[in-house]
Scaffold this motif. Structure first.
Motif, short mmCIF file in Angstrom:
data_model
loop_
_atom_site.label_atom_id
_atom_site.label_comp_id
_atom_site.label_asym_id
_atom_site.label_seq_id
_atom_site.Cartn_x
_atom_site.Cartn_y
_atom_site.Cartn_z
N PRO A 14 0.82 -1.21 0.00
CA PRO A 14 0.00 0.00 0.00
C PRO A 14 0.85 1.26 0.00
O PRO A 14 0.34 2.35 -0.20
CB PRO A 14 -0.81 -0.13 1.30
N THR A 15 2.16 1.12 0.26
CA THR A 15 3.08 2.25 0.30
C THR A 15 3.85 2.34 -1.01
O THR A 15 4.43 1.33 -1.44
CB THR A 15 4.09 2.09 1.45
N PRO A 16 3.88 3.48 -1.69
CA PRO A 16 4.61 3.57 -2.96
C PRO A 16 6.05 3.11 -2.82
O PRO A 16 6.75 3.46 -1.87
CB PRO A 16 4.52 5.07 -3.30
N LEU A 17 6.48 2.28 -3.79
CA LEU A 17 7.85 1.75 -3.87
C LEU A 17 8.19 0.81 -2.72
O LEU A 17 9.36 0.53 -2.48
CB LEU A 17 8.88 2.88 -3.94
N GLY A 18 7.17 0.27 -2.04
CA GLY A 18 7.42 -0.62 -0.92
C GLY A 18 7.23 -2.10 -1.25
O GLY A 18 7.46 -2.95 -0.39
N GLY A 19 6.82 -2.41 -2.49
CA GLY A 19 6.53 -3.79 -2.84
C GLY A 19 7.56 -4.39 -3.78
O GLY A 19 8.77 -4.16 -3.64
N ARG A 251 2.66 -6.33 1.86
CA ARG A 251 1.51 -6.84 2.59
C ARG A 251 0.70 -7.72 1.65
O ARG A 251 0.23 -7.26 0.60
CB ARG A 251 0.62 -5.70 3.13
N VAL A 252 0.56 -8.99 2.02
CA VAL A 252 -0.16 -9.96 1.20
C VAL A 252 -1.41 -10.38 1.94
O VAL A 252 -1.35 -10.86 3.08
CB VAL A 252 0.73 -11.18 0.89
N GLU A 253 -2.56 -10.20 1.30
CA GLU A 253 -3.86 -10.53 1.90
C GLU A 253 -4.27 -11.93 1.45
O GLU A 253 -4.38 -12.19 0.25
CB GLU A 253 -4.89 -9.48 1.47
N VAL A 254 -4.46 -12.82 2.41
CA VAL A 254 -4.77 -14.22 2.13
C VAL A 254 -6.19 -14.52 2.56
O VAL A 254 -6.61 -14.18 3.67
CB VAL A 254 -3.78 -15.14 2.87
N ASP A 255 -6.92 -15.17 1.66
CA ASP A 255 -8.29 -15.61 1.97
C ASP A 255 -8.44 -17.05 1.52
O ASP A 255 -8.30 -17.36 0.32
CB ASP A 255 -9.32 -14.75 1.25
N ARG A 256 -8.71 -17.93 2.46
CA ARG A 256 -9.01 -19.33 2.14
C ARG A 256 -10.51 -19.52 2.18
O ARG A 256 -11.16 -19.26 3.20
CB ARG A 256 -8.32 -20.28 3.11
N GLU A 257 -11.06 -19.98 1.06
CA GLU A 257 -12.49 -20.20 0.94
C GLU A 257 -12.71 -21.66 0.52
O GLU A 257 -12.67 -21.97 -0.67
CB GLU A 257 -13.10 -19.23 -0.07
N GLY A 258 -12.89 -22.53 1.48
CA GLY A 258 -12.98 -23.95 1.18
C GLY A 258 -11.65 -24.47 0.65
O GLY A 258 -10.62 -24.33 1.31
N ASP A 259 -11.69 -25.03 -0.54
CA ASP A 259 -10.45 -25.51 -1.15
C ASP A 259 -9.73 -24.44 -1.95
O ASP A 259 -8.64 -24.70 -2.48
CB ASP A 259 -10.76 -26.71 -2.07
N SER A 260 -10.32 -23.26 -2.06
CA SER A 260 -9.71 -22.19 -2.85
C SER A 260 -8.91 -21.25 -1.96
O SER A 260 -9.34 -20.90 -0.86
CB SER A 260 -10.80 -21.38 -3.58
N VAL A 261 -7.74 -20.85 -2.45
CA VAL A 261 -6.90 -19.87 -1.77
C VAL A 261 -6.72 -18.67 -2.69
O VAL A 261 -6.32 -18.82 -3.85
CB VAL A 261 -5.52 -20.47 -1.40
N VAL A 267 -1.72 -2.91 -6.08
CA VAL A 267 -0.78 -2.74 -7.19
C VAL A 267 -0.75 -1.26 -7.56
O VAL A 267 -1.79 -0.66 -7.83
CB VAL A 267 -1.17 -3.57 -8.43
N GLY A 268 0.44 -0.66 -7.55
CA GLY A 268 0.60 0.74 -7.90
C GLY A 268 1.28 0.90 -9.25
O GLY A 268 2.25 0.20 -9.55
N GLN A 269 0.74 1.79 -10.08
CA GLN A 269 1.36 2.10 -11.36
C GLN A 269 2.45 3.15 -11.12
O GLN A 269 2.19 4.22 -10.60
CB GLN A 269 0.32 2.64 -12.34
N VAL A 270 3.68 2.84 -11.52
CA VAL A 270 4.82 3.71 -11.23
C VAL A 270 5.33 4.42 -12.48
O VAL A 270 5.54 5.63 -12.49
CB VAL A 270 5.97 2.91 -10.57
#
Length: 291
Positions: A14-19, A251-261, A267-270
């Motif tokens: 979420p921070t520019p140039l931090g990923g 920062r990676v956001e993880v969501d497990r929904e049953g068998d799906s991850v 994503v920032g456009q630089v």
């Protein structure tokens, strides 16, 4: 020489140039494989991608993913970065989700406001590491005693990751890799942050063949998410930090929904512009010009 649009994006922060940066070349159907590989070596980014017309039914576009060392069938941050660049240049998905065609097959990418998330592909190899010689080598690669490795598992989803669980986030941050011992290994190290912290876990990714630590790694995070949630070490919805040692704010956001991850993030456009690349069989010569 041929001219192509290029997007330089920053993925998973979420921070520019931090990923993790990614170069995306648009309209790349006329480029040959050698030119793609040469430009990926020239950018010297962990990955460079090439947008192509789809060939599989149901796909919105096709992508080829190159590291400086060669082509990958799938990678996480290039999936989100390429989808973002495609959308920013006017791409319109046929359905609610973007559907990416890559070497690993079709990968859905869903949009959540200013965030994207991809559906993790199936793991090609998913089993505990039990070979004593390999476990000893992993420990030496991380400069740790063998007993510091609480668990280790193959998490191969294209890149041949091995996940390694340590006691806590501080143990992960303290690792100083032995690159000579690590040659040929792709290691992902994970440890838990204290309860109530912003992020559930700290992650680091080491690629021995490149002698590099990757800033933020979607494919590794996808494998770790399956492993960690299967064992109940994290909840089905959590945020992972990565890149801290490198001065990043991944920062990676993880969501497990049953068998799906689902693996998501910002994503920032630089940078946007055009790149001139040699045609098939042409000699050296690469140039980037403004928009």
């Amino acid at each position: 020489m041929s001219r192509h649009g290029i997007s330089w994006v920053d993925v998973f922060s979420p921070t520019p140039l931090g990923g993790n940066p990614l170069a995306v070349v648009h309209g790349a159907d006329g480029l040959d494989e050698d030119t793609m590989a040469r430009f990926a070596r020239w950018t010297n980014l962990s990955e460079t991608t090439y947008l192509l017309e789809p060939t599989a039914p149901g796909a919105d576009y096709r992508v080829r993913i190159f590291t400086p060392g060669g082509e990958l069938p799938f990678a996480g941050h290039p999936t989100l970065g390429t989808a973002s660049a495609w959308l920013a240049r006017g791409g319109r998905p046929a359905g609610d989700d973007v559907v990416q065609e890559c070497g690993a097959g079709l990968v859905p990418v869903r949009r959540r406001g200013d965030r994207l998330a991809f559906a993790a592909p199936p793991l090609l190899r998913y089993e505990p590491v039990v070979d004593p010689g390999l476990l000893d080598r992993i420990a030496r690669s991380l400069r740790l005693p063998p007993e510091a490795l609480l668990a280790a598992s193959w998490l191969d989803n294209g890149p041949g990751w091995i996940g390694v669980r340590l006691a806590d986030a501080d143990a992960v941050l303290d690792v100083r890799a032995d690159w000579s011992a690590m040659a040929g290994l792709e290691l992902g190290v994970v440890g838990a942050h204290p309860e109530g912290a912003e992020c559930a876990v700290e992650v680091r990714a080491f690629v021995g063949d490149w002698v590099v630590e990757d800033p933020v790694t979607g494919s590794l995070q996808a494998g770790l998410a399956r492993w960690l949630t299967d064992h109940g070490w994290v909840p089905d919805h959590y945020v992972a930090a990565q890149g801290t040692v490198l001065g990043g704010t991944g920062r990676v956001e993880v969501d497990r929904e049953g068998d799906s991850v689902w693996i998501g993030g910002h994503v920032g456009q630089v940078v946007g512009g055009t790149v001139e690349l040699p045609g098939p069989g042409a000699g050296p010569g690469i140039g980037i010009v403004g928009p």
